[in-house]
Write an enzyme that holds these catalytic residues in place. Sequence first.
Site, PDB file in Angstrom:
ATOM      1  CE  LYS A   1      -2.184  -0.841   3.893  1.00  0.00           C
ATOM      2  NZ  LYS A   1      -1.544  -2.082   4.346  1.00  0.00           N
TER       3      LYS A   1
ATOM      4  NE  ARG B   1       8.133  -3.595   6.014  1.00  0.00           N
ATOM      5  CZ  ARG B   1       6.929  -3.062   6.135  1.00  0.00           C
ATOM      6  NH1 ARG B   1       6.261  -2.668   5.057  1.00  0.00           N
ATOM      7  NH2 ARG B   1       6.346  -2.971   7.317  1.00  0.00           N
TER       8      ARG B   1
ATOM      9  NE  ARG C   1       6.591  -1.150  10.394  1.00  0.00           N
ATOM     10  CZ  ARG C   1       5.414  -0.980   9.826  1.00  0.00           C
ATOM     11  NH1 ARG C   1       5.323  -0.319   8.678  1.00  0.00           N
ATOM     12  NH2 ARG C   1       4.315  -1.471  10.363  1.00  0.00           N
TER      13      ARG C   1
ATOM     14  NE  ARG D   1      -4.074  -1.448  10.452  1.00  0.00           N
ATOM     15  CZ  ARG D   1      -3.021  -0.860   9.866  1.00  0.00           C
ATOM     16  NH1 ARG D   1      -3.087   0.362   9.445  1.00  0.00           N
ATOM     17  NH2 ARG D   1      -1.913  -1.535   9.716  1.00  0.00           N
TER      18      ARG D   1
ATOM     19  NE  ARG E   1       2.149  -5.346  11.289  1.00  0.00           N
ATOM     20  CZ  ARG E   1       3.207  -5.119  10.508  1.00  0.00           C
ATOM     21  NH1 ARG E   1       4.353  -5.757  10.730  1.00  0.00           N
ATOM     22  NH2 ARG E   1       3.127  -4.272   9.526  1.00  0.00           N
TER      23      ARG E   1
HETATM   24  P1  AMP Z   1       1.149   0.104   9.417  1.00  0.00           P
HETATM   25  O1  AMP Z   1       2.358   0.962   9.236  1.00  0.00           O
HETATM   26  O2  AMP Z   1      -0.037   0.607   8.634  1.00  0.00           O
HETATM   27  O3  AMP Z   1       1.434  -1.364   9.183  1.00  0.00           O
HETATM   28  O4  AMP Z   1       0.714   0.243  10.955  1.00  0.00           O
HETATM   29  C1  AMP Z   1       1.568  -0.179  11.985  1.00  0.00           C
HETATM   30  C2  AMP Z   1       0.796  -0.338  13.276  1.00  0.00           C
HETATM   31  O5  AMP Z   1       0.222   0.929  13.662  1.00  0.00           O
HETATM   32  C3  AMP Z   1      -0.390  -1.275  13.215  1.00  0.00           C
HETATM   33  O6  AMP Z   1      -0.006  -2.635  13.411  1.00  0.00           O
HETATM   34  C4  AMP Z   1      -1.246  -0.768  14.366  1.00  0.00           C
HETATM   35  O7  AMP Z   1      -0.713  -1.156  15.617  1.00  0.00           O
HETATM   36  C5  AMP Z   1      -1.059   0.733  14.254  1.00  0.00           C
HETATM   37  N1  AMP Z   1      -2.065   1.356  13.367  1.00  0.00           N
HETATM   38  C6  AMP Z   1      -1.840   1.934  12.146  1.00  0.00           C
HETATM   39  N2  AMP Z   1      -2.984   2.393  11.620  1.00  0.00           N
HETATM   40  C7  AMP Z   1      -3.963   2.092  12.507  1.00  0.00           C
HETATM   41  C8  AMP Z   1      -5.372   2.275  12.527  1.00  0.00           C
HETATM   42  N3  AMP Z   1      -6.012   2.842  11.507  1.00  0.00           N
HETATM   43  N4  AMP Z   1      -6.051   1.830  13.613  1.00  0.00           N
HETATM   44  C9  AMP Z   1      -5.418   1.249  14.641  1.00  0.00           C
HETATM   45  N5  AMP Z   1      -4.104   1.020  14.692  1.00  0.00           N
HETATM   46  C10 AMP Z   1      -3.368   1.435  13.627  1.00  0.00           C
END
Ligand code: AMP
Length: 217
Positions: free
Chosen positions: A13, A127, A160, A88, A171
């Site tokens: 994404k 990654r 990360r 989400r 996740r």
């Molecule tokens: P991402 O970089 O999108 O993979 O997000 C990393 C982490 O941030 C996720 O595993 C969640 O813990 C948190 N996170 C990101 N976006 C959201 C969201 N919209 N709602 C809740 N937690 C989020």
Amino acid sequence: MRIVLIGPPGAGKGTQARFLTERLSVPAISSGDLLRAEIREGTPLGQLAKQHTDAGELVPDELTTTMVTHRLGEPDAAAGFLLDGFPRTVRQAELLEESLAEGETALDAVLAFDMPDDEIVQRLTGRRICSGCGTTVHMVFSPPRVPGQCDECGNELTRRADDTEETVLRRLAVYAEQTVPLLQWYADRGLLLRVDALGAVSEVTDRMCAALSLMTP
Ligand code: AMP
């Protein structure tokens, strides 16, 4: 255009958002990036969010929604935006819809990226991300010329905290439980466009443009 990108972690994404943001001249806003910035700065929200992100769990809806809607209120997002990783949950989607309606706007499209779980685990556990320019590499598929160092800017490549196998699996489970129901929610509103996210970046870009009826570059 106001577009939401939904997909499992590691489906590309962020990569596609970087492309679309140039194409559409709208900012790409990633809730994960916003949260990581809060965590780095040690803000109260960041301290609260860290325990959730480290465990691969979602940060509570009200917190993420307030953070994202605040960002959407900035002038550069007035004419459109690309949301990556938000909403989400159905609750977040409802809150977003209400917030946009207050400003008499609405989403134009929701792009859902499809990718099998085993591919995601392979991608995310290998990654690495440059601490300087944000470039992403893969230790097996696109290894850096010098181990541990970014080919683009020479800064250190980092992993990360939530890209370990155990957290990636969590996740994915969270995605299946809490985010997949959102696909039907958006389909019911006639906004959902599905994109097969397997293949080369340019192939996925072409599919995404076709889904949005944009001319390919
Ligand atoms: P991402 O970089 O999108 O993979 O997000 C990393 C982490 O941030 C996720 O595993 C969640 O813990 C948190 N996170 C990101 N976006 C959201 C969201 N919209 N709602 C809740 N937690 C989020």
